[in-house]
Design a protein around this motif. Structure first.
Motif, mmCIF file in Angstrom:
data_model
loop_
_atom_site.group_PDB
_atom_site.id
_atom_site.type_symbol
_atom_site.label_atom_id
_atom_site.label_comp_id
_atom_site.label_asym_id
_atom_site.label_seq_id
_atom_site.Cartn_x
_atom_site.Cartn_y
_atom_site.Cartn_z
ATOM 1 N N LEU A 9 -20.351 -15.232 6.028
ATOM 2 C CA LEU A 9 -20.290 -15.580 7.497
ATOM 3 C C LEU A 9 -20.508 -14.618 8.354
ATOM 4 C CD1 LEU A 9 -17.447 -18.503 6.831
ATOM 5 C CD2 LEU A 9 -20.000 -18.760 7.456
ATOM 6 N N LEU A 10 -19.930 -13.506 8.043
ATOM 7 C CA LEU A 10 -20.009 -12.066 9.019
ATOM 8 C C LEU A 10 -21.634 -11.945 9.073
ATOM 9 C CD1 LEU A 10 -17.579 -9.522 7.835
ATOM 10 C CD2 LEU A 10 -17.172 -11.194 9.539
ATOM 11 N N ALA A 11 -22.188 -12.154 8.128
ATOM 12 C CA ALA A 11 -23.720 -12.020 8.134
ATOM 13 C C ALA A 11 -24.385 -13.005 9.318
ATOM 14 C CB ALA A 11 -24.626 -12.066 6.620
ATOM 15 N N GLY A 59 -28.368 -9.988 15.946
ATOM 16 C CA GLY A 59 -29.653 -9.046 16.057
ATOM 17 C C GLY A 59 -30.490 -10.040 16.728
ATOM 18 N N THR A 60 -30.659 -11.096 16.616
ATOM 19 C CA THR A 60 -31.573 -12.176 17.294
ATOM 20 C C THR A 60 -31.275 -11.687 18.830
ATOM 21 O OG1 THR A 60 -31.360 -13.843 15.532
ATOM 22 C CG2 THR A 60 -32.162 -14.292 17.959
ATOM 23 N N SER A 61 -30.229 -11.600 19.395
ATOM 24 C CA SER A 61 -29.755 -11.259 20.668
ATOM 25 C C SER A 61 -30.502 -10.021 20.861
ATOM 26 C CB SER A 61 -28.492 -11.420 21.148
ATOM 27 O OG SER A 61 -28.175 -10.872 22.420
ATOM 28 N N LEU A 96 -24.972 -7.823 4.766
ATOM 29 C CA LEU A 96 -24.679 -7.897 6.338
ATOM 30 C C LEU A 96 -26.087 -7.480 7.097
ATOM 31 C CD1 LEU A 96 -21.254 -5.822 7.323
ATOM 32 C CD2 LEU A 96 -21.752 -8.357 7.476
ATOM 33 N N LEU A 97 -26.646 -6.506 6.471
ATOM 34 C CA LEU A 97 -28.125 -6.068 7.012
ATOM 35 C C LEU A 97 -28.987 -6.926 6.900
ATOM 36 C CD1 LEU A 97 -28.324 -2.216 6.321
ATOM 37 C CD2 LEU A 97 -27.470 -3.582 8.677
ATOM 38 N N ALA A 98 -28.796 -8.056 6.002
ATOM 39 C CA ALA A 98 -29.739 -8.979 5.773
ATOM 40 C C ALA A 98 -29.787 -9.950 6.980
ATOM 41 C CB ALA A 98 -29.330 -9.823 4.421
ATOM 42 N N GLY A 99 -28.723 -9.997 7.822
ATOM 43 C CA GLY A 99 -28.716 -10.766 8.847
ATOM 44 C C GLY A 99 -29.467 -10.488 9.981
ATOM 45 N N THR A 152 -32.276 -8.584 9.255
ATOM 46 C CA THR A 152 -33.574 -8.795 8.677
ATOM 47 C C THR A 152 -33.937 -10.168 9.132
ATOM 48 O OG1 THR A 152 -32.917 -9.101 6.730
ATOM 49 C CG2 THR A 152 -33.455 -6.882 7.124
ATOM 50 N N VAL A 153 -33.326 -11.088 8.963
ATOM 51 C CA VAL A 153 -33.370 -12.514 8.870
ATOM 52 C C VAL A 153 -33.769 -12.860 10.453
ATOM 53 C CG1 VAL A 153 -32.457 -14.785 8.828
ATOM 54 C CG2 VAL A 153 -32.433 -13.262 6.849
ATOM 55 N N ALA A 154 -32.822 -12.173 11.126
ATOM 56 C CA ALA A 154 -33.251 -12.142 12.875
ATOM 57 C C ALA A 154 -34.512 -12.002 13.093
ATOM 58 C CB ALA A 154 -32.292 -11.364 13.667
ATOM 59 N N THR A 155 -35.278 -10.930 12.498
ATOM 60 C CA THR A 155 -36.742 -10.665 12.922
ATOM 61 C C THR A 155 -37.596 -11.503 12.057
ATOM 62 O OG1 THR A 155 -36.804 -9.148 10.885
ATOM 63 C CG2 THR A 155 -36.139 -8.132 12.762
ATOM 64 N N ILE A 156 -37.005 -12.203 10.961
ATOM 65 C CA ILE A 156 -37.933 -13.296 10.387
ATOM 66 C C ILE A 156 -37.992 -14.686 11.080
ATOM 67 C CG2 ILE A 156 -38.368 -14.554 8.455
ATOM 68 C CD1 ILE A 156 -37.171 -12.347 6.760
ATOM 69 N N ALA A 157 -36.881 -14.942 11.561
ATOM 70 C CA ALA A 157 -36.719 -16.408 12.233
ATOM 71 C C ALA A 157 -35.994 -16.521 13.405
ATOM 72 C CB ALA A 157 -35.870 -17.149 11.011
#
Length: 397
Positions: A7-9, A16-18, A132-135, A137-142
Motif C-alpha cells: 500500500l505504501l508502494a 511518481g505519476t505526479s 517501493l521503487l516498483a511504484g 517504475t509502474v508509474a512510468t509504465i501506466a
C-alpha cells in the motif's frame, strides 16, 4: 512481505505519476492558465528542486514523529496540494502547490524508506526497497501514459484529481498497517510501539549526530554513486522523445511506446535486483555498471535504427534501475547510524540526480550536440560513477 508495504508502494506510484506526468500536460496547462510553455515548464523544475531540498528538511522536522503520523501527514498534504492544483486558476498558485507536493513527496518517501526497512528483517532491506521503487517504475509504465490520456480526454485538471484519489488507499494502508504510536526501528523486522528505555539501552542519536554520518566516506561515496547513475538515467529519459522521432525517424505515437518499454525495463531491473541488492550488491555494481556504460555507448551508435533503439530503451531501463535501486539500498545500509534520516539521504541522492542529469543534458543540447547529446551525457556520467565505484572499492580494502 507485509501488505502495508504494497500500500505504501501505491502512494509511491501516485507520487511518481505526479512527478513525471507534466511532460505531457505542459502545453494544456500553458493554454489553460494563459502562460507561455516555457513558463509552464517551471512546474517540473519546481517539483524536482522541492524533492531534493525537501527530503532532509522534512525528515529532520518529522524525525521524532511516530511512523504512522509522519506517513499519514505527508500523504494527506500531498493529496491536498493536488486538490488545490485541480481547482486553481492562477499559475503562481499552481506553482506553489507543486512545491508543496514535492516537499510532501520527499517527506513521505524518506519516511517510507525508513519504515520499509523497519517492516522487514535486517537482511531484506533491498527487497523492501524494490517493492517501493516498483511504484515508481509502474508509474512510468501506466501512470504517466494514463495521465496523458486522461488529460487529453478530460483536461489536465482531471489528472490532478486522479492523483489525489490514488492517495486514499495509501492513507488507509498507513492507518491499518502502523500502530498509532509506532516509531520505526531500522532493521527490527517490524514496527512496534516504543518501549521504556532501560539503563543499558543507548539513547536515540541526536540530529547533529545523524547529520555527522554524512562525513562517513563510504556513505558519501555511495550517495554520489546513486546520484550519478540516476542523473545518467534521467538525462536521456527526459529527452527521449526527440531521439525517437528525430534520430530514429519514428512517428510521434511511438514516443509513448518507447516510454512504456523504458518503464517495463525499469520494473524488470528493480524486481530482478531486489534480492541481489541484499546478498550480492558488489556483483550487481561490478557487472551492471560496465554493462550500463556499454549500453549508453551502443545506443549513441545505433539509435538511428528503430528496432535497436527500442530494444536498448528496454535494456537501459532495466540496467539503470537495477543498479540505481541497489545503490540506494546501500545508502540505507551505510547510514544505519542515522536511523531517522537514512531515508532522506537516499531520497536526496535520487533527486539530486533526477534534477542534475536533465540540466546537464539540456546544457549539452544547447551547445549544439544534436539529439544524441543526452545519450553521450548519460555515458559520461556512468563513466564517472565507475571511477567513484573504484574509489569506494579501494576504501573497502
Amino acid at each position: 512481505m507485509p501488505f502495508s508495504l504494497y500500500l505504501l508502494a501505491v502512494a509511491v506510484f501516485a507520487m511518481g505519476t505526479s512527478e513525471f506526468m507534466l511532460a505531457g500536460l505542459v502545453p494544456d496547462i500553458a493554454n489553460g492558465l494563459g502562460v507561455p510553455i516555457g513558463t509552464a515548464g517551471l512546474l517540473t523544475s519546481a517539483f524536482a528542486i522541492g524533492m531534493a531540498v525537501g527530503a532532509p528538511l522534512t525528515a529532520a522536522l518529522a524525525r521524532r514523529w511516530p511512523a504512522r503520523a509522519s506517513l499519514l501527514g505527508f500523504v494527506l498534504v500531498f493529496a491536498a496540494a493536488h486538490l488545490a492544483g485541480a481547482v486553481t486558476t492562477s499559475f503562481p498558485a499552481l506553482l506553489v502547490t507543486r512545491v508543496v507536493a514535492a516537499l510532501a513527496n520527499a517527506g513521505f518517501l524518506a519516511a517510507a524508506l525508513t519504515a520499509a526497512a523497519a517492516l522487514v528483517a535486517p537482511d531484506r532491506k533491498g527487497r523492501a526497497l524494490a517493492i517501493l521503487l516498483a511504484g515508481t517504475t509502474v508509474a512510468t509504465i501506466a501512470g504517466v501514459p494514463g495521465g496523458a490520456v486522461l488529460g487529453t480526454l478530460l483536461g489536465w485538471r482531471a489528472t490532478f484529481w486522479a492523483i489525489a484519489i490514488l492517495c486514499l488507499p495509501a492513507a488507509f494502508g498507513v492507518v491499518k498497517g502502523f500502530p498509532a504510536n509506532a516509531a520505526p526501528e531500522l532493521g527490527a523486522g517490524h514496527i512496534q510501539p516504543p518501549k521504556p528505555q532501560s539503563p543499558e539501552q543507548k539513547p536515540a542519536p541526536s540530529l547533529r549526530a545523524e547529520i555527522r554520518q554524512l562525513a562517513n566516506p563510504r556513505l558519501a561515496l555511495t550517495m554520489v554513486l546513486g546520484a550519478l547513475v540516476n542523473a545518467a538515467t534521467f538525462a536521456t529519459f527526459t529527452f527521449l522523445a526527440p531521439i525517437v522521432t528525430g534520430t530514429a525517424g519514428l512517428a510521434e505515437p511511438w514516443v509513448p511506446v518507447a516510454l512504456v518499454l523504458f518503464g517495463l525495463g525499469s520494473f524488470a531491473g528493480v524486481t530482478g535486483a531486489g534480492r541481489l541488492s541484499d546478498r550480492r550488491p558488489g556483483l550487481v555494481i561490478a557487472v551492471g555498471g560496465p554493462l550500463l556504460l556499454l549500453g549508453w555507448l551502443t545506443m549513441a551508435a545505433l539509435a538511428a535504427g528503430p528496432v535497436a533503439l527500442l530494444a536498448l530503451v528496454f535494456v537501459q531501463g532495466a540496467l539503470s534501475f537495477a543498479l540505481g535501486s541497489t545503490l540506494i539500498a546501500r545508502v540505507l545500509y551505510e547510514s544505519a547510524g542515522a536511523p531517522t534520516m537514512a531515508g532522506s539521504y537516499a531520497t536526496a541522492a535520487l533527486n539530486v540526480g533526477a534534477a542534475g542529469g536533465p540540466a546537464i543534458a539540456a546544457g549539452v543540447l544547447g551547445a549544439g550536440s544534436g539529439d544524441l547529446g543526452p545519450v553521450w551525457t548519460s555515458a559520461a556520467l556512468v563513466a564517472v560513477a565507475l571511477l567513484v565505484a573504484v574509489a569506494l572499492r579501494r576504501s573497502d580494502r
